[in-house]
Design an enzyme around this catalytic site. Structure first.
Site, PDB file in Angstrom:
ATOM      1  N   LEU A  36      25.121 -14.207  -3.464  1.00 35.16           N
ATOM      2  CA  LEU A  36      25.699 -15.545  -3.684  1.00 35.16           C
ATOM      3  C   LEU A  36      24.791 -16.633  -3.090  1.00 35.16           C
ATOM      4  CD1 LEU A  36      29.565 -14.994  -3.237  1.00 35.16           C
ATOM      5  CD2 LEU A  36      28.192 -14.943  -5.334  1.00 35.16           C
ATOM      6  N   ASP A  62      22.889  -8.552   0.160  1.00 39.83           N
ATOM      7  CA  ASP A  62      21.500  -8.895  -0.154  1.00 39.83           C
ATOM      8  C   ASP A  62      20.794  -7.616  -0.615  1.00 39.83           C
ATOM      9  OD1 ASP A  62      18.781  -9.578   0.022  1.00 39.83           O
ATOM     10  OD2 ASP A  62      19.128 -10.904   1.737  1.00 39.83           O
ATOM     11  N   ALA A  85      19.211  -9.279  -9.830  1.00 35.18           N
ATOM     12  CA  ALA A  85      19.090 -10.144  -8.644  1.00 35.18           C
ATOM     13  C   ALA A  85      17.666 -10.644  -8.507  1.00 35.18           C
ATOM     14  CB  ALA A  85      19.495  -9.367  -7.395  1.00 35.18           C
ATOM     15  N   SER A  88      15.043 -17.133  -9.533  1.00 37.58           N
ATOM     16  CA  SER A  88      14.670 -17.145 -10.955  1.00 37.58           C
ATOM     17  C   SER A  88      14.059 -18.452 -11.458  1.00 37.58           C
ATOM     18  CB  SER A  88      15.909 -16.827 -11.794  1.00 37.58           C
ATOM     19  OG  SER A  88      16.855 -17.875 -11.676  1.00 37.58           O
ATOM     20  N   THR A 103      13.064 -11.482  -2.201  1.00 40.65           N
ATOM     21  CA  THR A 103      14.067 -10.899  -3.110  1.00 40.65           C
ATOM     22  C   THR A 103      13.430 -10.164  -4.282  1.00 40.65           C
ATOM     23  OG1 THR A 103      15.823 -12.452  -2.546  1.00 40.65           O
ATOM     24  CG2 THR A 103      15.892 -11.499  -4.750  1.00 40.65           C
ATOM     25  N   ASP A 129       9.186 -12.361 -19.824  1.00 40.10           N
ATOM     26  CA  ASP A 129       7.940 -12.537 -20.592  1.00 40.10           C
ATOM     27  C   ASP A 129       6.873 -13.250 -19.766  1.00 40.10           C
ATOM     28  OD1 ASP A 129       9.079 -15.095 -20.587  1.00 40.10           O
ATOM     29  OD2 ASP A 129       9.005 -15.373 -22.764  1.00 40.10           O
ATOM     30  N   GLU A 130       7.298 -13.903 -18.673  1.00 37.52           N
ATOM     31  CA  GLU A 130       6.333 -14.654 -17.860  1.00 37.52           C
ATOM     32  C   GLU A 130       5.335 -13.735 -17.159  1.00 37.52           C
ATOM     33  OE1 GLU A 130       7.711 -17.946 -15.654  1.00 37.52           O
ATOM     34  OE2 GLU A 130       9.138 -18.529 -17.209  1.00 37.52           O
ATOM     35  N   SER A 155       5.867 -12.689  -8.685  1.00 34.18           N
ATOM     36  CA  SER A 155       6.845 -11.843  -7.977  1.00 34.18           C
ATOM     37  C   SER A 155       7.504 -10.868  -8.961  1.00 34.18           C
ATOM     38  CB  SER A 155       7.886 -12.710  -7.248  1.00 34.18           C
ATOM     39  OG  SER A 155       8.827 -13.272  -8.149  1.00 34.18           O
ATOM     40  N   ASN A 251       9.111 -27.611 -26.711  1.00 34.06           N
ATOM     41  CA  ASN A 251      10.117 -28.244 -25.846  1.00 34.06           C
ATOM     42  C   ASN A 251      10.595 -29.580 -26.402  1.00 34.06           C
ATOM     43  OD1 ASN A 251      10.205 -26.159 -24.002  1.00 34.06           O
ATOM     44  ND2 ASN A 251       8.639 -27.048 -22.680  1.00 34.06           N
ATOM     45  N   PRO A 276       2.800 -27.929 -12.192  1.00 33.52           N
ATOM     46  CA  PRO A 276       1.470 -27.367 -11.914  1.00 33.52           C
ATOM     47  C   PRO A 276       1.356 -25.956 -12.509  1.00 33.52           C
ATOM     48  CG  PRO A 276       2.553 -28.089  -9.866  1.00 33.52           C
ATOM     49  CD  PRO A 276       3.559 -28.222 -10.964  1.00 33.52           C
TER      50      PRO A 276
HETATM   51  P1  NAD Z   1      20.188 -16.671 -11.739  1.00 32.37           P
HETATM   52  O1  NAD Z   1      19.328 -17.409 -10.786  1.00 32.37           O
HETATM   53  O2  NAD Z   1      21.204 -17.386 -12.536  1.00 32.37           O
HETATM   54  O3  NAD Z   1      20.980 -15.518 -10.939  1.00 32.37           O
HETATM   55  C1  NAD Z   1      20.373 -14.734  -9.959  1.00 32.37           C
HETATM   56  C2  NAD Z   1      21.478 -14.008  -9.199  1.00 32.37           C
HETATM   57  O4  NAD Z   1      20.869 -13.175  -8.216  1.00 32.37           O
HETATM   58  C3  NAD Z   1      22.435 -14.951  -8.456  1.00 32.37           C
HETATM   59  O5  NAD Z   1      23.755 -14.527  -8.635  1.00 32.37           O
HETATM   60  C4  NAD Z   1      22.012 -14.799  -6.999  1.00 32.37           C
HETATM   61  O6  NAD Z   1      23.061 -15.034  -6.077  1.00 32.37           O
HETATM   62  C5  NAD Z   1      21.542 -13.351  -6.969  1.00 32.37           C
HETATM   63  N1  NAD Z   1      20.602 -13.097  -5.885  1.00 32.37           N
HETATM   64  C6  NAD Z   1      19.498 -13.818  -5.548  1.00 32.37           C
HETATM   65  N2  NAD Z   1      18.893 -13.259  -4.491  1.00 32.37           N
HETATM   66  C7  NAD Z   1      19.602 -12.150  -4.169  1.00 32.37           C
HETATM   67  C8  NAD Z   1      19.458 -11.147  -3.178  1.00 32.37           C
HETATM   68  N3  NAD Z   1      18.455 -11.188  -2.284  1.00 32.37           N
HETATM   69  N4  NAD Z   1      20.361 -10.147  -3.143  1.00 32.37           N
HETATM   70  C9  NAD Z   1      21.395 -10.099  -4.027  1.00 32.37           C
HETATM   71  N5  NAD Z   1      21.590 -11.035  -4.976  1.00 32.37           N
HETATM   72  C10 NAD Z   1      20.692 -12.039  -5.052  1.00 32.37           C
HETATM   73  O7  NAD Z   1      19.191 -15.847 -12.655  1.00 32.37           O
HETATM   74  P2  NAD Z   1      19.303 -15.453 -14.190  1.00 32.37           P
HETATM   75  O8  NAD Z   1      18.737 -16.546 -15.007  1.00 32.37           O
HETATM   76  O9  NAD Z   1      20.636 -14.940 -14.477  1.00 32.37           O
HETATM   77  O10 NAD Z   1      18.245 -14.257 -14.230  1.00 32.37           O
HETATM   78  C11 NAD Z   1      18.672 -12.932 -13.944  1.00 32.37           C
HETATM   79  C12 NAD Z   1      17.464 -12.015 -14.007  1.00 32.37           C
HETATM   80  O11 NAD Z   1      16.893 -12.069 -15.302  1.00 32.37           O
HETATM   81  C13 NAD Z   1      16.353 -12.375 -13.036  1.00 32.37           C
HETATM   82  O12 NAD Z   1      15.805 -11.186 -12.543  1.00 32.37           O
HETATM   83  C14 NAD Z   1      15.332 -13.106 -13.892  1.00 32.37           C
HETATM   84  O13 NAD Z   1      14.036 -12.941 -13.375  1.00 32.37           O
HETATM   85  C15 NAD Z   1      15.505 -12.394 -15.206  1.00 32.37           C
HETATM   86  N6  NAD Z   1      15.201 -13.192 -16.419  1.00 32.37           N
HETATM   87  C16 NAD Z   1      15.758 -14.416 -16.580  1.00 32.37           C
HETATM   88  C17 NAD Z   1      15.525 -15.115 -17.756  1.00 32.37           C
HETATM   89  C18 NAD Z   1      16.133 -16.483 -18.000  1.00 32.37           C
HETATM   90  O14 NAD Z   1      15.766 -17.126 -18.976  1.00 32.37           O
HETATM   91  N7  NAD Z   1      17.068 -16.952 -17.194  1.00 32.37           N
HETATM   92  C19 NAD Z   1      14.707 -14.564 -18.752  1.00 32.37           C
HETATM   93  C20 NAD Z   1      14.141 -13.304 -18.529  1.00 32.37           C
HETATM   94  C21 NAD Z   1      14.408 -12.620 -17.358  1.00 32.37           C
HETATM   95  O1  DAU Z   2      10.537 -17.003 -20.043  1.00 33.34           O
HETATM   96  C1  DAU Z   2      11.558 -16.418 -19.278  1.00 33.34           C
HETATM   97  C2  DAU Z   2      11.807 -17.287 -18.084  1.00 33.34           C
HETATM   98  O2  DAU Z   2      12.470 -18.450 -18.573  1.00 33.34           O
HETATM   99  C3  DAU Z   2      12.636 -16.626 -16.992  1.00 33.34           C
HETATM  100  O3  DAU Z   2      11.944 -15.535 -16.473  1.00 33.34           O
HETATM  101  C4  DAU Z   2      12.959 -17.625 -15.876  1.00 33.34           C
HETATM  102  O4  DAU Z   2      13.837 -17.035 -14.938  1.00 33.34           O
HETATM  103  C5  DAU Z   2      13.615 -18.845 -16.489  1.00 33.34           C
HETATM  104  O5  DAU Z   2      13.816 -19.820 -15.487  1.00 33.34           O
HETATM  105  C6  DAU Z   2      12.753 -19.415 -17.613  1.00 33.34           C
HETATM  106  O6  DAU Z   2      11.519 -19.973 -17.095  1.00 33.34           O
HETATM  107  P1  DAU Z   2      10.917 -21.338 -17.676  1.00 33.34           P
HETATM  108  O7  DAU Z   2      10.021 -21.920 -16.664  1.00 33.34           O
HETATM  109  O8  DAU Z   2      10.396 -21.152 -19.046  1.00 33.34           O
HETATM  110  O9  DAU Z   2      12.305 -22.151 -17.794  1.00 33.34           O
HETATM  111  P2  DAU Z   2      12.679 -23.654 -17.483  1.00 33.34           P
HETATM  112  O10 DAU Z   2      14.053 -23.848 -18.025  1.00 33.34           O
HETATM  113  O11 DAU Z   2      12.429 -24.028 -16.072  1.00 33.34           O
HETATM  114  O12 DAU Z   2      11.651 -24.447 -18.392  1.00 33.34           O
HETATM  115  C7  DAU Z   2      11.585 -24.234 -19.785  1.00 33.34           C
HETATM  116  C8  DAU Z   2      10.501 -25.144 -20.344  1.00 33.34           C
HETATM  117  O13 DAU Z   2      10.915 -26.503 -20.191  1.00 33.34           O
HETATM  118  C9  DAU Z   2       9.180 -25.031 -19.626  1.00 33.34           C
HETATM  119  O14 DAU Z   2       8.126 -25.208 -20.561  1.00 33.34           O
HETATM  120  C10 DAU Z   2       9.202 -26.193 -18.640  1.00 33.34           C
HETATM  121  C11 DAU Z   2       9.990 -27.249 -19.381  1.00 33.34           C
HETATM  122  N1  DAU Z   2      10.790 -28.140 -18.513  1.00 33.34           N
HETATM  123  C12 DAU Z   2      11.586 -27.601 -17.564  1.00 33.34           C
HETATM  124  C13 DAU Z   2      12.345 -28.386 -16.742  1.00 33.34           C
HETATM  125  C14 DAU Z   2      13.229 -27.786 -15.675  1.00 33.34           C
HETATM  126  C15 DAU Z   2      10.738 -29.512 -18.712  1.00 33.34           C
HETATM  127  O15 DAU Z   2      10.030 -30.008 -19.598  1.00 33.34           O
HETATM  128  N2  DAU Z   2      11.490 -30.301 -17.905  1.00 33.34           N
HETATM  129  C16 DAU Z   2      12.294 -29.802 -16.914  1.00 33.34           C
HETATM  130  O16 DAU Z   2      12.954 -30.604 -16.207  1.00 33.34           O
END
Ligand code: NAD
Ligand code: DAU
Length: 341
Positions: A36, A62, A85, A88, A103, A129-130, A155, A251, A276
């Site tokens: 959380l 954790d 977890a 992100s 983490t 995909d990153e 990471s 975007n 950056p």
């Molecule tokens: P999020 O940030 O919404 O949720 C992360 C969750 O992990 C939270 O509930 C947080 O409390 C928990 N957490 C963080 N540190 C922890 C720890 N040390 N121990 C236990 N719980 C912990 O993230 P999300 O967007 O739901 O992403 C979930 C997973 O999917 C991540 O591993 C992320 O890298 C991966 N992912 C996300 C996206 C995306 O677009 N959001 C895309 C591809 C992969």
């Molecule tokens: O590609 C998968 C990833 O997508 C996940 O692994 C990550 O957890 C998730 O956060 C996401 O990463 P991005 O960096 O692509 O997502 P974000 O929403 O931060 O940004 C999406 C795109 O939008 C990116 O090109 C940056 C741009 N952006 C983002 C923010 C927050 C803006 O232009 N303005 C903004 O304020």
């Protein structure tokens, strides 16, 4: 596979996954294990606790805490760990990478060690995909080397390498999915789509980084959840699977679509100083997961449309987050003075 431990299950994708799995598999029990952090919220699982009482439990913990991880696996007779977890958010990793290393890297190692000790049936790692880094042309395949460029991506790539090492060295039954940008219900409004939607609802500027011509593949979160389910049940042990629509969107076009759906003017778009090391483009080859029978049910446009509707209808969820001190402090640090004049 019956007793699942979903780490990070109170976050965005994790909470959607828990709901999806409990609905689909009446014989499954799920224990959510989550620290959380600011991104993990019990509200995301409110209905789950009520609807699936008796098949669902929550443990606050954790993933870096090996003793508590082991205790939970033992107490709930866990046979499968699905690791969502993580820290992100890329922008936060640029501000302060520390929690990302703890983490995303060390925490994954702790889970792998526990999976090995208890002889679990599966340890699934939810990756991104990153890890491939930006791709100027073509599409990343699962056999491509990782080349991460942000502390967050590094990471996650490190974790993937460790997961693979545990498979090769100890024969641990692992799988990895690498997803593109997820969008949908319960996504913390620091990520671009919920940020832009909620700002637009309030007639606030949409801070678009750089020239806004970066390319992402915005997929609907439940499509990603379904793909993880398929990999859990049909994936090859030791396998990596890319997950995304296989299409791309700039975007600037994502921002324009959100404004059009909300009936707001394009003048809300404000170009701001770029992130950056901003990765210009990600693009995945999704042939391998498709060969398992998975297909996304939503295009990027449909995913954005559904997401906009959810945020319009669920102000109860995001307004308290955006008005909270944690969020406001982050927003100031991230965006103040960033406008390109
Ligand atoms: P999020 O940030 O919404 O949720 C992360 C969750 O992990 C939270 O509930 C947080 O409390 C928990 N957490 C963080 N540190 C922890 C720890 N040390 N121990 C236990 N719980 C912990 O993230 P999300 O967007 O739901 O992403 C979930 C997973 O999917 C991540 O591993 C992320 O890298 C991966 N992912 C996300 C996206 C995306 O677009 N959001 C895309 C591809 C992969
Ligand atoms: O590609 C998968 C990833 O997508 C996940 O692994 C990550 O957890 C998730 O956060 C996401 O990463 P991005 O960096 O692509 O997502 P974000 O929403 O931060 O940004 C999406 C795109 O939008 C990116 O090109 C940056 C741009 N952006 C983002 C923010 C927050 C803006 O232009 N303005 C903004 O304020």
């Amino acid at each position: 596979m019956r007793n699942l431990m979903v780490t990070g299950g109170a976050g965005f994708i994790g909470s959607n996954f828990v709901r999806y799995m409990l609905e689909k598999y009446p014989g499954y029990y799920i224990v959510v294990y989550d620290k959380l952090t600011y991104a993990g919220r019990l509200e995301n699982l409110q209905d789950v606790a009520e609807r699936f009482a008796g098949r669902y439990a929550f443990v606050r913990g954790d993933i870096c805490d090996a003793a508590k991880v082991r205790e939970t696996i033992r107490a709930y007779n866990v046979d499968t760990v699905i690791n969502f977890a993580a820290e992100s958010h890329v922008d936060r990793s640029i501000m302060n990478p520390d929690a990302f290393i703890k983490t995303d890297v060390y925490g994954t190692y702790v889970l792998l060690e526990a999976a090995r000790e208890f002889g679990l049936e599966r340890m699934h790692q939810v990756s991104t995909d990153e890890t491939y880094g930006e791709v100027q042309t073509g599409r990343s395949k699962e056999t491509d080397p990782v080349a991460p460029r942000s502390p967050y991506a590094a990471s996650k790539a490190s974790a993937d390498l460790m997961v693979n090492a545990y498979h090769v060295t100890y024969g641990l039954p692992v799988t990895i999915t690498r997803g593109t940008n997820n969008i949908g219900p319960y996504q913390y409004p620091e990520k671009v789509v919920p940020l832009f939607v909620t700002n637009a609802i309030d007639d606030l500027p949409l801070p678009l980084y750089g020239d806004g011509l970066q390319v992402r593949d915005y997929q609907y979160v439940l499509d990603h959840c379904e793909a993880i389910d398929i990999v859990l049940h049909k994936g090859e042990i030791g396998g990596i699977y890319n997950v995304g629509t296989g299409t791309e969107m700039r975007n600037i076009d994502m921002a324009r679509l959100i404004l059009r759906l909300l009936g707001k003017p394009e003048s809300l778009i404000q170009l701001v100083r770029d992130r950056p090391g901003h990765d210009r483009r990600y693009a995945l080859d999704v042939g391998k997961i498709r060969a398992l029978g998975w297909e996304p049910a939503h295009t990027c446009e449909e995913a954005i449309e559904k997401t906009v509707r959810w945020y319009v209808e669920n102000e109860w969820w995001w307004r308290p987050i955006k008005s909270g001190e944690h969020y406001r402090e982050y927003y100031r640090r991230q965006y103040e003075g960033r406008e390109i004049k």
